[in-house]
Design a protein around this motif. Sequence first.
Motif, short mmCIF file in Angstrom:
data_model
loop_
_atom_site.label_atom_id
_atom_site.label_comp_id
_atom_site.label_asym_id
_atom_site.label_seq_id
_atom_site.Cartn_x
_atom_site.Cartn_y
_atom_site.Cartn_z
N THR A 194 -4.00 9.00 24.89
CA THR A 194 -2.71 8.53 24.40
C THR A 194 -2.84 8.05 22.95
O THR A 194 -3.93 7.87 22.43
N LEU A 195 -1.67 7.83 22.34
CA LEU A 195 -1.63 7.51 20.90
C LEU A 195 -1.73 6.02 20.65
O LEU A 195 -1.18 5.22 21.39
N ARG A 196 -2.43 5.66 19.59
CA ARG A 196 -2.46 4.28 19.13
C ARG A 196 -2.16 4.27 17.62
O ARG A 196 -2.73 5.07 16.88
N LEU A 197 -1.26 3.40 17.20
CA LEU A 197 -0.94 3.27 15.79
C LEU A 197 -1.68 2.06 15.24
O LEU A 197 -1.52 0.94 15.73
N CYS A 198 -2.51 2.27 14.23
CA CYS A 198 -3.29 1.20 13.63
C CYS A 198 -2.74 0.88 12.24
O CYS A 198 -2.43 1.78 11.47
N VAL A 199 -2.61 -0.41 11.94
CA VAL A 199 -2.10 -0.86 10.65
C VAL A 199 -3.13 -1.75 10.00
O VAL A 199 -3.70 -2.64 10.65
N ASP A 200 -3.40 -1.50 8.72
CA ASP A 200 -4.37 -2.32 7.99
C ASP A 200 -3.70 -3.65 7.66
O ASP A 200 -2.85 -3.70 6.79
N ARG A 211 0.84 -1.19 0.00
CA ARG A 211 0.00 0.00 0.00
C ARG A 211 0.88 1.24 0.00
O ARG A 211 2.00 1.23 0.52
N SER A 212 0.39 2.31 -0.57
CA SER A 212 1.16 3.55 -0.64
C SER A 212 1.34 4.15 0.74
O SER A 212 0.49 4.01 1.62
N TYR A 213 2.46 4.82 0.93
CA TYR A 213 2.79 5.42 2.22
C TYR A 213 1.86 6.59 2.51
O TYR A 213 1.59 7.42 1.65
N SER A 214 1.36 6.64 3.74
CA SER A 214 0.52 7.75 4.19
C SER A 214 1.33 8.63 5.12
O SER A 214 1.85 8.15 6.13
#
Length: 261
Positions: free
Chosen positions: A255-261, A209-212
Amino acid sequence: MEIENDQAKAIVNFIQTQKPSNVLCKPVRVGLQDVLIPAGQVAQVKCKVPEDFDLSDPFLLFEYNQENPKLDQLDLGDGLLEVCRTKRSIIRVPVGSYTKHDILLPRQTALGNIQPIAKIVETNQTVEPASTEVNSAETTEESDDKQVKATSRWEPPVDISHLTEEQQKTAKKMLYEESLAFERNDEDVGCIPNLQMTVNLTDDIPVQRSYSAVPKPLYKEVKEYIQDLLAKGWIVKSKSPYSAPVVCVRKKDGTLRLCVD
């Protein structure tokens, strides 16, 4: 100065350690000669460290220049680099070529930016709160006790009040037996050593997938978040052909959460 030597040294050290705020981030470039990156190999490219860069720490953080199209076919990893102190302070940036042909890196090409390290998280040490003086025997005994606690079963604080008395008994037993899979605090992560996952693919074509781009207001926070995860060993760098963008989401507590498809 009519003061004690220790006070004078403290004042001098305080003045010398003041860091200008305008040198936190500096660009680094290829030297005065072109550099050839052989096909399928990694070359160490020497880059000069700017003279006004803070070198109080022998290590610095390197981030490659994502906006430079000349680096699209090359592999430059972000990470810690050690400063080589010769006549002129330099760093060696590992640059890899995973193509089937040699790549010429022109002189004075901007490879990326360097900046001082904000903090380093020790992966195998427990952060201890500040305390008063204790003798070495007490410290050793307390350290051994904490190590035993980290590898022993415990009772995770799970609310099971909605269950019947018989169900609570069964749930408490299950939670205790599987307690090592739960985190004890924010510096811990649950672990199931014998767990293996299998991903069944429909074909051999990597999903890319393309970088966001990370939103600029969140960039610093995301960078520190990822740096902590790498230092703790919870994530590792990967050169997999599969790739997916990261989406930043706020948890309920802010707080931060990083989500990955």
